[in-house]
Design an enzyme around this catalytic site. Structure first.
Site, PDB file in Angstrom:
ATOM      1  CB  ALA A  17      18.170  62.534  43.166  1.00 17.93           C
ATOM      2  CB  ALA A  18      17.158  60.762  47.839  1.00 19.76           C
ATOM      3  CD  GLU A  41      28.249  63.285  46.853  1.00 18.63           C
ATOM      4  OE1 GLU A  41      29.032  62.527  46.250  1.00 18.63           O
ATOM      5  OE2 GLU A  41      27.115  62.932  47.233  1.00 18.63           O
ATOM      6  CB  CYS A  51      18.664  59.304  34.281  1.00 17.09           C
ATOM      7  SG  CYS A  51      17.911  58.601  35.765  1.00 17.09           S
ATOM      8  CG  ASP A 293      19.256  54.773  43.244  1.00 18.83           C
ATOM      9  OD1 ASP A 293      18.050  55.023  43.078  1.00 18.83           O
ATOM     10  OD2 ASP A 293      20.129  55.011  42.383  1.00 18.83           O
ATOM     11  CE1 TYR A 436      -7.168  58.870  15.536  1.00 20.97           C
ATOM     12  CE2 TYR A 436      -9.223  60.135  15.429  1.00 20.97           C
ATOM     13  CZ  TYR A 436      -8.221  59.422  14.793  1.00 20.97           C
ATOM     14  OH  TYR A 436      -8.244  59.252  13.437  1.00 20.97           O
ATOM     15  CD1 TRP A 444     -10.754  51.214  17.748  1.00 18.48           C
ATOM     16  CD2 TRP A 444     -10.556  50.857  19.947  1.00 18.48           C
ATOM     17  NE1 TRP A 444     -12.023  51.002  18.239  1.00 18.48           N
ATOM     18  CE2 TRP A 444     -11.932  50.773  19.596  1.00 18.48           C
ATOM     19  CE3 TRP A 444     -10.212  50.658  21.287  1.00 18.48           C
ATOM     20  CZ2 TRP A 444     -12.943  50.516  20.520  1.00 18.48           C
ATOM     21  CZ3 TRP A 444     -11.213  50.399  22.212  1.00 18.48           C
ATOM     22  CH2 TRP A 444     -12.554  50.332  21.831  1.00 18.48           C
TER      23      TRP A 444
END
Length: 462
Positions: A17-18, A41, A51, A293, A436, A444
């Site tokens: 990812a990064a 890599e 994930c 990470d 809402y 609420w």
């Protein structure tokens, strides 16, 4: 150092990812005639969703390749020289170069850089005990790890699985193995699962897991993993009991993968992650960046550095690094600690501080808990939801929120994440103009009900 005046060379360590977000963003801003990009890599896959691994293992995602956002071939087509199965073994900061080793052949070579990005990720914690490296014992951090686990499950005749640890990965892998038809036991050294929650909220997760047929063993420290004569794991032992296991998954957390950077003399923090400035430059090094990470990030609520391993942060880090490498300007201000997960249909979310975080920081606070529903009570399929909120005494500043409930509960934590980032008080939150309609919320919203209760609790304290 690459002394070419025509173009610079960017070297990226880590192809997920990064790292690849940084490489891709830098390429958008600078063409191959200005910037050469070489990425290393050590695994078989690039730019994938770690994930998503539990959902692939559990069968909800049918094909591994659906987790891959961009293949090595796609990166290479954009003039990024991505070298797979190649591990960087040394960073020579003074010489501006890295040593890399071909994982399959063992061949080594040096590559010079003008700019360096370190995105080495995190590694699963493996307990230092007998049997921890036995066949059938798996950490689940990379796509290679997920494939190894699935291969192991295919070879395993028995149907008993033990998950060690009950954090996000442990809980998600328990569900995945349950979906695969395994008898699942989770051994957890904490008093309740999900230590990122307060124990009273973790208890709700515990009850839900047991309701699914998962055996929860809390307050238990694993002391040994027993093996068969052939070296494969057969049981997980604690001081008080032994749990038969045909497969073991380690879900006891991760540590920043920073051995390479440490050896090179780069600065690391108290939690083992690389330290960067707001532009994600490694502190004290003008031409070295780090993200994902392997770094520590600023907690905006506490004002301290923390290690939080999440894909959302990694992708943002990569975008920021790539922008800066490419000649632009971007910063990463920090995080509030937002995370969401699920166990089957139970949604679990948190942001900000737990009670013990607030106490450790010396904060005085009020904690309130409310029960509400995901929709108007009269609307079909309305489900219960528990919201816990922490607010600072005197100031009323929001400190943290935890939510456990069914459909529609988890993503409500985003309201609190925004409020934390804006340093809102719980009284200010009560006036938020949220959407809402009966299918989506009571009049609420549960988060606002909790804010009202917290506001009253803060006001009643001297």
């Amino acid at each position: 150092m690459n002394m070419s005046a025509a173009r610079e060379r960017l070297v990226v360590i880590g192809g997920d990812a990064a790292g690849m977000s940084a490489a891709s963003q830098a390429r958008r801003l600078k063409g191959p005639d200005e910037l050469e990009i070489v990425a290393f890599e050590r695994g078989h896959f690039s730019s994938y969703s770690a994930c998503g691994i539990p959902y692939w293992v559990g069968g909800e995602v049918g094909e591994r390749d659906r987790l891959i956002a961009r293949t090595p071939e796609e990166h290479r087509a954009r003039d990024i020289d991505l070298r797979m199965r190649t591990e960087v073994t040394e960073i020579d900061v003074a010489g501006g170069r890295v040593r890399a080793r071909d994982v399959d052949s063992g061949a080594e070579s040096w590559t010079s850089y003008d700019k360096l990005v370190i995105a080495t990720g995190a590694r699963p914690i493996r307990p230092d005990m007998p049997g921890a490296d036995a066949a059938g014992v798996h950490g689940v951090q990379t796509l290679d790890d997920g494939q190894a686990l699935l291969d192991s499950l295919a070879r395993t005749r028995g149907r008993r699985a033990v998950v060690v640890g009950a954090g996000y990965i442990g809980v998600e892998m328990a569900e995945a193995l349950l979906n695969r038809g395994y008898e699942v036991t989770v051994v957890n050294r904490g008093s309740e699962p999900m230590s990122t929650l307060d124990p009273d909220m973790g208890r709700l997760v515990h009850e839900a897991m047991e309701g699914l047929g998962i055996t929860m063993v809390n307050d238990a420290e694993v002391t040994k993993l027993h093996t068969h004569e052939d070296g494969r794991v057969r049981a997980v032992a604690t001081e008080d009991a032994e749990y038969p296991a045909d497969v073991v998954v380690l879900g006891i957390g991760v540590r920043p993968q920073t051995t390479l950077a440490r050896t090179a003399g780069l600065p690391v923090g108290a939690h083992g992650g690389l330290l960067t400035d707001l532009a994600m430059r490694v502190r004290g090094h003008e031409n070295i960046w780090a993200g994902g990470d392997c770094v520590e990030v600023l907690d905006l609520v506490l004002g301290q550095e923390r290690h939080i391993a999440l894909g959302t942060h990694a992708n943002k880090h990569g975008q920021i690094i790539g922008t800066n490498v490419g000649g632009g300007y971007a910063t990463f201000p920090g995080v509030v600690g937002t995370a969401v997960s699920k166990v089957c249909d139970l949604e679990i979310a948190r942001t900000g501080l737990r009670e013990k975080d607030a106490r450790r920081a010396g904060l005085q606070f009020e904690a309130v808990t409310i029960e509400s529903t995901s929709r108007a009570g009269y609307y079909p399929d309305s489900s219960p939801m528990t919201v816990k909120m922490l607010a600072e005494r005197r100031t009323g500043r929001l400190l943290g929120v935890q939510i456990v409930g069914r459909e529609g509960a988890g993503k409500r934590v985003d309201i609190a994440a925004v409020a934390l980032t804006a340093r809102m008080t719980v009284e200010q939150m009560t006036a938020l103009d949220l959407g809402y309609a009966p299918p989506f919320s009571p009049v609420w919203d549960p988060v606002l009900v909790a804010a009202r209760k917290a506001s009253k609790a803060v006001q009643q304290r001297p």
